[in-house]
Design an enzyme around this catalytic site. Structure first.
Site, mmCIF file in Angstrom:
data_model
loop_
_atom_site.group_PDB
_atom_site.id
_atom_site.type_symbol
_atom_site.label_atom_id
_atom_site.label_comp_id
_atom_site.label_asym_id
_atom_site.label_seq_id
_atom_site.Cartn_x
_atom_site.Cartn_y
_atom_site.Cartn_z
ATOM 1 N N GLU A 102 0.842 -1.203 0.000
ATOM 2 C CA GLU A 102 0.000 0.000 0.000
ATOM 3 C C GLU A 102 0.877 1.253 0.000
ATOM 4 O OE1 GLU A 102 -2.509 1.595 -0.789
ATOM 5 O OE2 GLU A 102 -4.103 1.109 0.625
ATOM 6 N N ASP A 103 0.349 2.330 -0.551
ATOM 7 C CA ASP A 103 1.129 3.577 -0.576
ATOM 8 C C ASP A 103 1.149 4.262 0.777
ATOM 9 O OD1 ASP A 103 -1.573 4.227 -0.692
ATOM 10 O OD2 ASP A 103 -1.374 5.693 -2.304
ATOM 11 N N ASP A 106 -3.492 5.984 6.456
ATOM 12 C CA ASP A 106 -3.853 7.252 7.077
ATOM 13 C C ASP A 106 -4.746 6.920 8.285
ATOM 14 O OD1 ASP A 106 -3.858 10.137 6.889
ATOM 15 O OD2 ASP A 106 -5.888 10.040 6.137
ATOM 16 N N PHE A 155 -0.711 16.649 4.068
ATOM 17 C CA PHE A 155 -1.028 16.012 2.785
ATOM 18 C C PHE A 155 0.208 15.982 1.882
ATOM 19 C CE2 PHE A 155 -2.670 15.894 -1.568
ATOM 20 C CZ PHE A 155 -3.526 14.817 -1.468
ATOM 21 N N ARG A 168 1.617 12.043 -9.471
ATOM 22 C CA ARG A 168 2.069 10.673 -9.186
ATOM 23 C C ARG A 168 3.453 10.385 -9.758
ATOM 24 N NH1 ARG A 168 -2.424 7.811 -7.316
ATOM 25 N NH2 ARG A 168 -4.427 8.326 -8.245
HETATM 26 P P1 5GP Z 1 -7.170 5.668 5.001
HETATM 27 O O1 5GP Z 1 -8.311 4.758 4.668
HETATM 28 O O2 5GP Z 1 -6.022 4.956 5.685
HETATM 29 O O3 5GP Z 1 -7.623 6.874 5.780
HETATM 30 O O4 5GP Z 1 -6.675 6.303 3.647
HETATM 31 C C1 5GP Z 1 -5.797 5.679 2.805
HETATM 32 C C2 5GP Z 1 -5.849 6.329 1.448
HETATM 33 O O5 5GP Z 1 -6.042 7.742 1.528
HETATM 34 C C3 5GP Z 1 -4.533 6.141 0.732
HETATM 35 O O6 5GP Z 1 -4.496 4.924 0.024
HETATM 36 C C4 5GP Z 1 -4.480 7.361 -0.154
HETATM 37 O O7 5GP Z 1 -5.155 7.094 -1.360
HETATM 38 C C5 5GP Z 1 -5.239 8.422 0.605
HETATM 39 N N1 5GP Z 1 -4.341 9.347 1.336
HETATM 40 C C6 5GP Z 1 -4.202 9.461 2.673
HETATM 41 N N2 5GP Z 1 -3.317 10.420 2.990
HETATM 42 C C7 5GP Z 1 -2.854 10.909 1.818
HETATM 43 C C8 5GP Z 1 -1.900 11.943 1.475
HETATM 44 O O8 5GP Z 1 -1.272 12.599 2.322
HETATM 45 N N3 5GP Z 1 -1.708 12.167 0.148
HETATM 46 C C9 5GP Z 1 -2.362 11.484 -0.827
HETATM 47 N N4 5GP Z 1 -2.075 11.778 -2.086
HETATM 48 N N5 5GP Z 1 -3.272 10.517 -0.542
HETATM 49 C C10 5GP Z 1 -3.510 10.234 0.766
#
Ligand code: 5GP
Length: 178
Positions: A102-103, A106, A155, A168
């Site tokens: 996963e990237d 959050d 962010f 990206r």
């Molecule tokens: P979660 O479900 O853990 O809150 O969110 C995960 C997803 O939110 C990540 O896969 C990504 O797509 C997006 N995301 C969360 N923080 C960031 C950020 O700082 N930058 C970007 N570009 N995407 C984020």
């Protein structure tokens, strides 16, 4: 490039490519050591993790498979509002060691949803490998085995991550300028 403009926002470089590569290689070394003999299946979560996955896999030296999934968001009737469906799992996960690539984690809700879905397919074990973690935003308990880097709540874009579809392609990671 120290600062970039994407649409209405300005971003400044926060993690350079050398540091990213160093941490990605460290994670790969840990996986090579931990999962030797297990023929893991790496499941990369598109779109954000395409660059991390490509670099990580170049450092993986044990026999393995790589595949890609996507999360489709749609508005549904649920307490959280948005339901995410996992699409593109074509492999039989029965008794496999699966590594989710996963990237960024959050709140962790996306990862929780993935684990729920993959868990119904009888894998031997599911491990999480994430490029980035925002520890202060995490809302659910997750056992994340491999974390390349921990970052503050701001962010970020670059190295696979986007702002409204753009950004990206950058090999470094940038943080939004407030
Ligand atoms: P979660 O479900 O853990 O809150 O969110 C995960 C997803 O939110 C990540 O896969 C990504 O797509 C997006 N995301 C969360 N923080 C960031 C950020 O700082 N930058 C970007 N570009 N995407 C984020």
């Amino acid at each position: 490039m120290d600062t970039i403009q994407i649409k209405d926002k300005l971003f400044t470089i926060s993690i350079g490519r050398e540091e990213i590569q160093k941490e990605v290689k460290r994670v790969a070394d840990e996986i090579n050591r931990d999962l030797e003999g297990q023929n893991p299946l790496f499941l990369s979560v598109l779109n954000g993790s395409f660059m991390f996955t490509a670099d990580l896999m170049k450092y993986i030296t044990i026999p393995c498979e790589v595949s890609f999934v996507k999360l489709a968001s749609y508005q549904g009737v649920s307490s959280t509002g948005t339901i995410k469906e996992v699409i593109g799992i074509n492999e039989d996960l029965t008794n496999r060691t699966v590594v989710i690539v996963e990237d960024i984690v959050d709140t962790g809700l996306t990862m929780q949803r993935l684990l729920e879905t993959l868990g119904t397919r009888n894998p031997k074990e599911i491990r999480i490998a994430t490029l980035l973690l925002k520890p202060d935003k995490l809302k659910v308990e997750l056992d994340i085995k491999y974390i390349a880097m921990k970052i503050p709540n701001d962010f970020i874009v670059g190295y696979g991550l986007d702002y409204d579809g753009f950004g990206r392609n950058y090999p470094d990671i940038y943080t939004v300028v407030p």
